[in-house]
Design a protein around this motif. Structure first.
Motif, PDB file in Angstrom:
ATOM      1  N   GLN A 112       0.207   0.513   9.011  1.00 57.21           N
ATOM      2  CA  GLN A 112       1.211  -0.443   9.453  1.00 57.21           C
ATOM      3  C   GLN A 112       1.612  -1.401   8.344  1.00 57.21           C
ATOM      4  O   GLN A 112       2.742  -1.901   8.307  1.00 57.21           O
ATOM      5  N   ALA A 113       0.709  -1.643   7.393  1.00 50.14           N
ATOM      6  CA  ALA A 113       1.034  -2.543   6.288  1.00 50.14           C
ATOM      7  C   ALA A 113       2.157  -1.983   5.428  1.00 50.14           C
ATOM      8  O   ALA A 113       3.007  -2.729   4.923  1.00 50.14           O
ATOM      9  N   THR A 114       2.186  -0.661   5.231  1.00 49.69           N
ATOM     10  CA  THR A 114       3.280  -0.032   4.493  1.00 49.69           C
ATOM     11  C   THR A 114       4.592  -0.226   5.231  1.00 49.69           C
ATOM     12  O   THR A 114       5.626  -0.564   4.624  1.00 49.69           O
ATOM     13  N   ALA A 115       4.569  -0.033   6.534  1.00 40.46           N
ATOM     14  CA  ALA A 115       5.774  -0.224   7.342  1.00 40.46           C
ATOM     15  C   ALA A 115       6.262  -1.665   7.268  1.00 40.46           C
ATOM     16  O   ALA A 115       7.473  -1.919   7.221  1.00 40.46           O
ATOM     17  N   ALA A 116       5.340  -2.606   7.223  1.00 37.30           N
ATOM     18  CA  ALA A 116       5.726  -4.013   7.140  1.00 37.30           C
ATOM     19  C   ALA A 116       6.448  -4.315   5.825  1.00 37.30           C
ATOM     20  O   ALA A 116       7.429  -5.074   5.799  1.00 37.30           O
ATOM     21  N   VAL A 117       5.995  -3.713   4.739  1.00 35.58           N
ATOM     22  CA  VAL A 117       6.659  -3.900   3.446  1.00 35.58           C
ATOM     23  C   VAL A 117       8.075  -3.339   3.493  1.00 35.58           C
ATOM     24  O   VAL A 117       9.034  -3.974   3.028  1.00 35.58           O
ATOM     25  N   LEU A 118       8.245  -2.147   4.048  1.00 34.82           N
ATOM     26  CA  LEU A 118       9.561  -1.523   4.114  1.00 34.82           C
ATOM     27  C   LEU A 118      10.508  -2.321   5.001  1.00 34.82           C
ATOM     28  O   LEU A 118      11.705  -2.461   4.687  1.00 34.82           O
ATOM     29  N   THR A 119       9.997  -2.855   6.091  1.00 36.97           N
ATOM     30  CA  THR A 119      10.824  -3.687   6.972  1.00 36.97           C
ATOM     31  C   THR A 119      11.271  -4.953   6.259  1.00 36.97           C
ATOM     32  O   THR A 119      12.448  -5.338   6.307  1.00 36.97           O
ATOM     33  N   ALA A 120      10.338  -5.599   5.575  1.00 30.96           N
ATOM     34  CA  ALA A 120      10.667  -6.828   4.850  1.00 30.96           C
ATOM     35  C   ALA A 120      11.676  -6.573   3.732  1.00 30.96           C
ATOM     36  O   ALA A 120      12.447  -7.472   3.360  1.00 30.96           O
ATOM     37  N   ALA A 121      11.688  -5.324   3.211  1.00 32.79           N
ATOM     38  CA  ALA A 121      12.606  -4.975   2.121  1.00 32.79           C
ATOM     39  C   ALA A 121      13.972  -4.516   2.632  1.00 32.79           C
ATOM     40  O   ALA A 121      14.812  -4.080   1.841  1.00 32.79           O
ATOM     41  N   GLY A 122      14.180  -4.589   3.947  1.00 33.21           N
ATOM     42  CA  GLY A 122      15.483  -4.242   4.497  1.00 33.21           C
ATOM     43  C   GLY A 122      15.558  -2.887   5.151  1.00 33.21           C
ATOM     44  O   GLY A 122      16.650  -2.417   5.480  1.00 33.21           O
ATOM     45  N   GLY A 123      14.422  -2.239   5.361  1.00 30.19           N
ATOM     46  CA  GLY A 123      14.424  -0.916   5.952  1.00 30.19           C
ATOM     47  C   GLY A 123      14.393  -0.930   7.462  1.00 30.19           C
ATOM     48  O   GLY A 123      13.866  -1.867   8.079  1.00 30.19           O
ATOM     49  N   PRO A 141       0.832  -1.216   0.000  1.00 27.62           N
ATOM     50  CA  PRO A 141       0.000   0.000   0.000  1.00 27.62           C
ATOM     51  C   PRO A 141       0.863   1.261   0.000  1.00 27.62           C
ATOM     52  O   PRO A 141       1.774   1.400   0.814  1.00 27.62           O
ATOM     53  N   LEU A 142       0.543   2.163  -0.932  1.00 24.05           N
ATOM     54  CA  LEU A 142       1.306   3.395  -1.064  1.00 24.05           C
ATOM     55  C   LEU A 142       0.979   4.369   0.060  1.00 24.05           C
ATOM     56  O   LEU A 142      -0.190   4.574   0.388  1.00 24.05           O
ATOM     57  N   PRO A 143       1.998   5.028   0.618  1.00 21.56           N
ATOM     58  CA  PRO A 143       1.742   6.153   1.522  1.00 21.56           C
ATOM     59  C   PRO A 143       1.394   7.394   0.709  1.00 21.56           C
ATOM     60  O   PRO A 143       1.369   7.355  -0.524  1.00 21.56           O
ATOM     61  N   THR A 144       1.157   8.501   1.365  1.00 18.25           N
ATOM     62  CA  THR A 144       0.886   9.763   0.674  1.00 18.25           C
ATOM     63  C   THR A 144       2.164  10.364   0.117  1.00 18.25           C
ATOM     64  O   THR A 144       2.188  10.914  -0.985  1.00 18.25           O
ATOM     65  N   VAL A 145       3.249  10.273   0.880  1.00 14.86           N
ATOM     66  CA  VAL A 145       4.553  10.790   0.488  1.00 14.86           C
ATOM     67  C   VAL A 145       5.545   9.635   0.498  1.00 14.86           C
ATOM     68  O   VAL A 145       5.588   8.856   1.454  1.00 14.86           O
ATOM     69  N   LEU A 146       6.338   9.528  -0.572  1.00 19.15           N
ATOM     70  CA  LEU A 146       7.361   8.483  -0.632  1.00 19.15           C
ATOM     71  C   LEU A 146       8.562   9.053  -1.374  1.00 19.15           C
ATOM     72  O   LEU A 146       8.467   9.417  -2.543  1.00 19.15           O
ATOM     73  N   ARG A 147       9.679   9.121  -0.680  1.00 22.60           N
ATOM     74  CA  ARG A 147      10.867   9.816  -1.206  1.00 22.60           C
ATOM     75  C   ARG A 147      12.105   9.055  -0.755  1.00 22.60           C
ATOM     76  O   ARG A 147      12.179   8.606   0.398  1.00 22.60           O
ATOM     77  N   LEU A 148      13.085   8.931  -1.648  1.00 25.29           N
ATOM     78  CA  LEU A 148      14.309   8.192  -1.329  1.00 25.29           C
ATOM     79  C   LEU A 148      15.522   8.985  -1.772  1.00 25.29           C
ATOM     80  O   LEU A 148      15.672   9.297  -2.956  1.00 25.29           O
ATOM     81  N   SER A 149      16.406   9.328  -0.841  1.00 27.51           N
ATOM     82  CA  SER A 149      17.654  10.033  -1.146  1.00 27.51           C
ATOM     83  C   SER A 149      18.780   9.027  -1.367  1.00 27.51           C
ATOM     84  O   SER A 149      18.812   7.969  -0.729  1.00 27.51           O
ATOM     85  N   ASP A 150      19.716   9.374  -2.253  1.00 30.23           N
ATOM     86  CA  ASP A 150      20.868   8.498  -2.442  1.00 30.23           C
ATOM     87  C   ASP A 150      21.894   8.735  -1.341  1.00 30.23           C
ATOM     88  O   ASP A 150      21.678   9.538  -0.412  1.00 30.23           O
ATOM     89  N   GLU A 151      23.032   8.020  -1.424  1.00 27.52           N
ATOM     90  CA  GLU A 151      24.027   8.087  -0.362  1.00 27.52           C
ATOM     91  C   GLU A 151      24.578   9.492  -0.177  1.00 27.52           C
ATOM     92  O   GLU A 151      24.783   9.943   0.964  1.00 27.52           O
TER      93      GLU A 151
END
Length: 521
Positions: A346-357, A304-314
């Motif tokens: 919480q389902a969004t958080a579960a996906v991010l955790t499973a993906a290594g976050g 499930p998509l959140p409202t805001v989703l942003r990823l910065s590089d190193e």
């Protein structure tokens, strides 16, 4: 305070944002500039000089349409409507360059006045540049010949609110924070918060296909528009009888993104949503950009998509643009910002955790949210110190994102080899099939910083084309991207768009040179 509570900011000519709230460079940032070889320039800003203006006949025509009190031709007013807010725009301001300055500024108070202005400008040898927020960063406000600026700030009303259909009709001059205030009085939000939000307007959002930080939840602005009214030199076009239709091509999409080349959008009908009663922002850490990229793609494609989703590089994470007051201090890895309008998912958080976050909690998210609108204010003190700082953006399908990011970074580093740059990148808009990439570049200014950036931008644009990206995801075309856009869509498509322009604007009154090359060019 949320975005819905921010005030409208009257931008300062040649400097971003509210002059009453300048941002000073943190000490850590000033020290970092020394390592990039940045030296404070010796030259001081140059004051503009005036030039001959309009004829008495031209001024008389404008006054007859909108009233004498709504036509101004003094130097200060015209200078305040010159260009937009790209780095090259600001550098030219500092040099006192008046070559793109309008010859008058006109303030119509209705659609009919806009229509009458456009209908008569060709007869009076006047080109027209539409203006509302003035926040273009791609040369969208620089006509190819002398012109008048049509400032839409008097078109600032909420015309209609349809609570059953959940739509609102807003005039084009309504600024972002004002639109939110008008809607929040009725319990609604537009949900559109680009970084230019403090100064940008409804008409500008539509004309440039704007995309805001909450696009994952609310969509881009062109997805929010269900109807619009366009004034052209030949007459008025009204589009959007129903939310969807199979009655021919969707002409709304032809007008959205047209950047004033076909006419002036005077009002739009937009989808609105109930204002959220709660908002949550938090930070997530991933070991690398590639791992974070896989995580955000998983959410974009399967939810499930959140409202805001942003990823910065190193690099961007290390610099820590999430907090303009600190800059630096990252502990490694990359930072993702996740935001929810409404209950925490919480389902969004579960996906991010499973993906290594790893969930870093609310502090990084809230810091980013609060600091987001202050970040552009940093550019002025950076320029003052002698740094060249600019941004560019693109978008591509997921499979092309890694190679595109690498190619653009390599092109920028190569083109700026004489002044080695810091190149930062993030993903700020995601879709089921792809995402955007947003680059920030910082280096020492050369003796000719305008040509320095133009050289770098040409190299980056070629890299974008070669790697399968689009020349603009949300900044628009203007004049800066015009040639690359023509190459991207091809000569037949350009010929098609030119046919539309010739039909609606046979005298080439509307923003000449923007979006499309001049005829014969």
């Amino acid at each position: 305070m949320t975005e819905s509570d921010l005030p409208v900011v009257q931008l300062t000519p040649g400097r971003w944002g509210d002059p009453a709230h300048p941002v000073e460079l943190p000490a850590a940032a000033a020290d970092a500039l020394k390592h990039l070889g940045v030296r404070r320039p010796a030259a001081e800003p140059v004051e503009p000089t005036d030039r001959p203006g309009l004829t008495a006949d031209q001024l008389s025509f404008l006054s007859q349409v909108v009233g004498n009190e709504h036509v101004v031709s003094d130097l200060e007013s015209r200078w305040a409507h010159t260009r937009g807010y790209s780095t090259t725009d600001l550098l030219r301001f500092r040099a006192g360059d008046t070559s793109d300055m309008p010859d008058a500024v006109v303030y119509p108070g209705s659609h009919d006045e806009v229509q009458e202005l456009l209908a008569g400008c060709a007869d009076h040898d006047l080109a027209v540049v539409p203006y509302s927020g003035g926040t273009s960063v791609v040369g969208g406000l620089a006509a190819a010949r002398r012109f008048v600026t049509v400032d839409l700030r008097r078109l600032d009303r909420l015309v209609e609110l349809d609570e059953v259909s959940r739509t609102a009709t807003l005039q084009a001059g309504v600024r972002g924070p004002a639109a939110e205030a008008l809607l929040s009085d009725h319990g609604y939000t537009l949900g559109h918060f680009p970084q230019s939000y403090e100064g940008a307007s409804i008409g500008g959002y539509a004309a440039a296909r704007s995309s805001g930080q909450s696009s994952a939840g609310y969509g881009r602005f062109d997805q929010m528009v269900v109807g619009l009214t366009l004034a052209t030199p030949r007459g008025t076009i009204e589009l959007g009888r129903a939310p969807m239709s199979a009655a021919g091509p969707d002409l709304r999409q032809l007008v959205l993104g047209s950047e004033g080349a076909f006419g002036i959008i005077t009002s739009v009908v937009v989808r609105i949503r109930p204002r959220p009663t709660e908002r949550h922002f938090e930070g997530w850490r991933f070991e690398s950009f590639d791992i974070g990229l896989a995580a955000v793609r998983r959410l974009a494609q399967d939810g499930p998509l959140p409202t805001v989703l942003r990823l910065s590089d190193e690099v961007e994470t290390a610099v820590n643009l999430a907090d303009p007051d600190v800059l630096g201090g990252s502990s490694g890895g990359v930072l993702a910002i996740v935001g929810f309008d409404g209950p925490y998912n919480q389902a969004t958080a579960a996906v991010l955790t499973a993906a290594g976050g790893t969930n870093l909690g609310a502090d990084p998210g809230e810091t980013w949210r609060v600091g987001r609108y202050r970040a552009p204010y940093l550019r002025d003190p950076l320029l003052d110190q002698g740094a060249l700082v600019e941004t560019l953006e693109t978008a591509a399908f997921w499979s092309r994102i890694p190679a595109l990011k690498a190619a653009v970074t390599e092109a920028l580093v190569g083109a700026l080899g004489g002044t080695p740059p810091l190149v930062l990148c993030h993903i700020s808009h995601v879709y089921e099939t792809g995402a955007s990439l947003y680059f920030t570049v910082i280096c020492a200014q050369s003796d000719d910083p305008i040509e320095q950036w133009r050289t770098a931008k040409r190299a980056a644009s070629q890299a974008i084309a070669d790697a399968g990206g689009t020349i603009s995801h949300h900044h628009g075309v203007g004049t800066d991207h015009r040639d690359a856009y023509a190459t991207e869509i091809g000569p037949l498509a350009i010929e098609t768009l030119r046919a539309v322009k010739n039909t609606l604007d046979p005298g080439n009154v509307m923003n000449p040179g923007v979006l499309l090359p001049e005829s014969g060019a």
